[in-house]
Design an enzyme around this catalytic site. Structure first.
Site, PDB file in Angstrom:
ATOM      1  N   ARG A  21       6.016   7.197 -18.134  1.00 33.81           N
ATOM      2  CA  ARG A  21       5.594   6.231 -17.473  1.00 33.81           C
ATOM      3  C   ARG A  21       4.016   6.336 -17.008  1.00 33.81           C
ATOM      4  O   ARG A  21       3.726   5.144 -16.262  1.00 33.81           O
ATOM      5  CB  ARG A  21       6.557   6.272 -16.299  1.00 33.81           C
ATOM      6  CG  ARG A  21       8.177   5.988 -16.581  1.00 33.81           C
ATOM      7  CD  ARG A  21       8.861   6.039 -15.080  1.00 33.81           C
ATOM      8  NE  ARG A  21       8.111   5.565 -14.294  1.00 33.81           N
ATOM      9  CZ  ARG A  21       8.324   6.087 -12.851  1.00 33.81           C
ATOM     10  NH1 ARG A  21       8.874   6.928 -12.472  1.00 33.81           N
ATOM     11  NH2 ARG A  21       7.425   5.439 -11.859  1.00 33.81           N
ATOM     12  N   ASP A  54       2.054  12.571  -5.120  1.00 34.37           N
ATOM     13  CA  ASP A  54       2.103  12.573  -6.469  1.00 34.37           C
ATOM     14  C   ASP A  54       1.499  13.952  -7.368  1.00 34.37           C
ATOM     15  O   ASP A  54       1.558  13.860  -8.289  1.00 34.37           O
ATOM     16  CB  ASP A  54       1.241  11.260  -6.934  1.00 34.37           C
ATOM     17  CG  ASP A  54       2.126  10.074  -6.440  1.00 34.37           C
ATOM     18  OD1 ASP A  54       3.192  10.225  -6.061  1.00 34.37           O
ATOM     19  OD2 ASP A  54       1.494   9.006  -6.912  1.00 34.37           O
ATOM     20  N   LYS A  83      -2.401   4.103 -13.122  1.00 36.31           N
ATOM     21  CA  LYS A  83      -1.110   3.198 -12.870  1.00 36.31           C
ATOM     22  C   LYS A  83      -1.403   2.527 -11.613  1.00 36.31           C
ATOM     23  O   LYS A  83      -0.619   1.375 -11.520  1.00 36.31           O
ATOM     24  CB  LYS A  83      -0.020   4.370 -13.082  1.00 36.31           C
ATOM     25  CG  LYS A  83       1.263   3.733 -13.042  1.00 36.31           C
ATOM     26  CD  LYS A  83       2.488   4.714 -13.284  1.00 36.31           C
ATOM     27  CE  LYS A  83       2.771   5.567 -12.303  1.00 36.31           C
ATOM     28  NZ  LYS A  83       3.637   4.981 -11.015  1.00 36.31           N
ATOM     29  N   ARG A 103      13.274   5.010  -1.195  1.00 34.82           N
ATOM     30  CA  ARG A 103      12.269   3.909  -1.149  1.00 34.82           C
ATOM     31  C   ARG A 103      12.840   2.731  -0.562  1.00 34.82           C
ATOM     32  O   ARG A 103      12.994   1.509  -1.205  1.00 34.82           O
ATOM     33  CB  ARG A 103      12.015   3.674  -2.817  1.00 34.82           C
ATOM     34  CG  ARG A 103      11.850   4.959  -3.513  1.00 34.82           C
ATOM     35  CD  ARG A 103      10.565   5.733  -3.240  1.00 34.82           C
ATOM     36  NE  ARG A 103       9.350   4.785  -3.697  1.00 34.82           N
ATOM     37  CZ  ARG A 103       8.551   5.019  -4.823  1.00 34.82           C
ATOM     38  NH1 ARG A 103       9.010   6.036  -5.612  1.00 34.82           N
ATOM     39  NH2 ARG A 103       7.439   4.474  -5.051  1.00 34.82           N
ATOM     40  N   CYS A 107      15.709   5.411  -5.788  1.00 26.23           N
ATOM     41  CA  CYS A 107      15.214   5.863  -7.183  1.00 26.23           C
ATOM     42  C   CYS A 107      14.932   7.212  -7.468  1.00 26.23           C
ATOM     43  O   CYS A 107      15.697   7.908  -6.474  1.00 26.23           O
ATOM     44  CB  CYS A 107      13.521   5.184  -7.277  1.00 26.23           C
ATOM     45  SG  CYS A 107      12.432   5.886  -6.643  1.00 26.23           S
TER      46      CYS A 107
END
Ligand code: UD1
Length: 426
Positions: A407, A315, A31, A130, A125
């Protein structure tokens, strides 16, 4: 497909925990490569084809942005065909930008293509504030005039020049924006110092160069861009998603199985592999295959902190913390990148996990077992961590709000079922 108010899908995952996972996963494409690559197609007035499109919702949303700017977007099987010959607009509609934060990547590309751009301020977010100050400072250093008013950022690159830019922090997005803003135009040379070194930036470099660009050094902290007059269309296959690969390895480690992930170069996951070995898993690598064997109870891995690549990826923080909840002993996790990245922890606590969060540090004491519960995903990686917890919990776990997970993971229930999990989407 059913949707809740606001257009979000109301699907959920139901997991009957306790099944060992075994088998092979071919990892989908990244992604975080595809999003900036899609933005960079704006630089090129010809057709580009991206192979092996994993069709995550973030990618669909980025395609909506391109289409709204005037691009032709065709999904042909798993090929994504983008034709920016018809693109005329340089203003990203705020309602589209709100849906996907990565729309900010289009800023550098729009400047490269049209010499001007108007985007809305992305704001906070799911995982924190961010900010985009580093993006804007870098562009200003290159001569871009930027005026901010009423949440909109108006940029004029008519006086853009080359030169040397130093990033105060190696931001992935800022590095990518500066590369894209510097790729096309009157002859100039731009050097980015303290650039982010993430492999997805190297993938962006390879894509831009496949279109005829001249970018060098991605993957190191100094990137040099020589501008070219024009780019041409190309065909490209992005790299595999190292975060998805890491997630399935952790699933194998937690359920005590044998999992192979295929398609992801092992060196991209060295920071995770080190922790898996410390947790008493056996990890072998062969070409682009990583084979994990786990049996018995996991040992705790001690301390891990998230850092820019090649450090431990933020992540994968939620997934490794979730593994720590069932390891023997105590683990400490420090999140250095995003301040609101522990929102999933109260949900894990509902499942019986023993976690205390103080500021950016989480202290985890392993428990004998987790119990199934109804839990809510609050963001993409935190959501997938709850699925991992469900895989080992006693009884049934319902993970709600799984649109967050969609997502960045394709048919997660299908992949996990094929590995032996008892999981369904309803
Ligand atoms: C990208 C990834 C995201 C990953 C992150 C870090 C994509 C689509 N997203 O996000 O999945 O978690 O890299 O590996 O590729 N910062 C500032 N000012 C800025 C920009 C960033 O202070 O102008 C800070 C951020 O708040 C954060 C840190 O820098 O603390 C890293 O952010 P950055 O590398 O920019 O992440 P993203 O590009 O947003």
């Amino acid at each position: 497909m059913s949707y809740a108010k606001g257009g979000k899908q109301i699907e959920k995952l139901i997991i009957n925990g306790g099944k060992q996972l075994n088998g092979e996963v071919v990892v989908d494409k990244a992604k975080n490569s595809i999003l900036p690559i899609l933005a960079s197609t704006l630089l090129c007035p010809e057709r580009c084809i991206i192979h092996n499109n994993p069709d995550y919702t973030d990618i669909r949303n980025m395609c909506h942005i391109l289409a709204d700017l005037g691009a032709g977007v065709i999904v042909d099987g798993d090929n994504l065909i983008i034709d920016n010959s018809t693109t005329t607009k340089y203003f990203i509609a705020p309602d589209l930008a709100k849906v996907i934060r990565s729309s900010i990547f289009a800023l550098g590309a729009l400047l490269g293509r049209f010499g001007k751009a108007r985007v809305s301020y992305p704001g906070g977010c799911d995982i924190g504030l961010r900010p985009i100050d580093l993006h804007l400072k870098g562009l200003r250093d290159l001569g871009v005039d930027i005026q901010e008013s009423h949440g909109l950022i108006n940029c004029d690159a008519s006086r853009i020049h080359g030169g040397e830019v130093y990033l105060d922090y190696p931001s992935v997005g800022a590095t990518e924006n500066l590369i894209m803003a510097s790729t096309v135009g009157k002859k100039r040379k731009t050097i980015i110092h303290n650039a982010a070194k993430e492999p997805e930036i190297e993938d962006l470099q390879n894509f831009i160069n496949a279109m005829g660009g001249k970018v060098k050094g991605a993957g190191t902290s100094t990137i040099t861009i020589e501008s070219v007059d024009q780019l041409h269309g190309t065909i490209f296959t992005p790299i595999a998603d190292r975060i998805i690969a890491g997630t399935y390895l952790i699933a194998g480690a937690m359920t005590g199985g044998e999992i192979s992930v295929v398609g992801c170069e092992p060196y991209l996951l060295q920071a995770l592999i080190d922790k898996l070995i410390k947790s008493s898993c056996k990890v072998d690598t062969k070409g682009d295959k990583i084979i994990l064997r786990a049996s018995g109870k996991r040992k705790c891995f001690g301390f891990v902190e998230t850092l820019p690549y090649p450090g431990f990826p933020t992540d994968l923080q939620a997934q490794i913390l979730t593994m720590a909840t069932i390891c023997r002993g105590n683990s400490v996790i420090r999140e250095n990148l995003f301040e609101a990245r522990y929102k999933y922890v109260p949900e894990l606590i509902k499942m019986g996990a023993n976690v205390v969060v103080r500021d950016r540090t989480a202290f985890v004491s392993g428990v004998r077992e987790l119990q199934g519960a109804s839990v809510y995903a609050s963001d993409l990686r935190g959501g997938v961590a709850l699925v991992l917890a469900g895989l080992v919990a006693r009884g049934y776990t319902t993970v709600n709000d799984i649109w967050h997970i969609d997502r960045g993971y394709r048919h997660i229930e299908q992949t996990l079922s094929e590995l032996g999990a008892d999981i369904q989407r309803i």
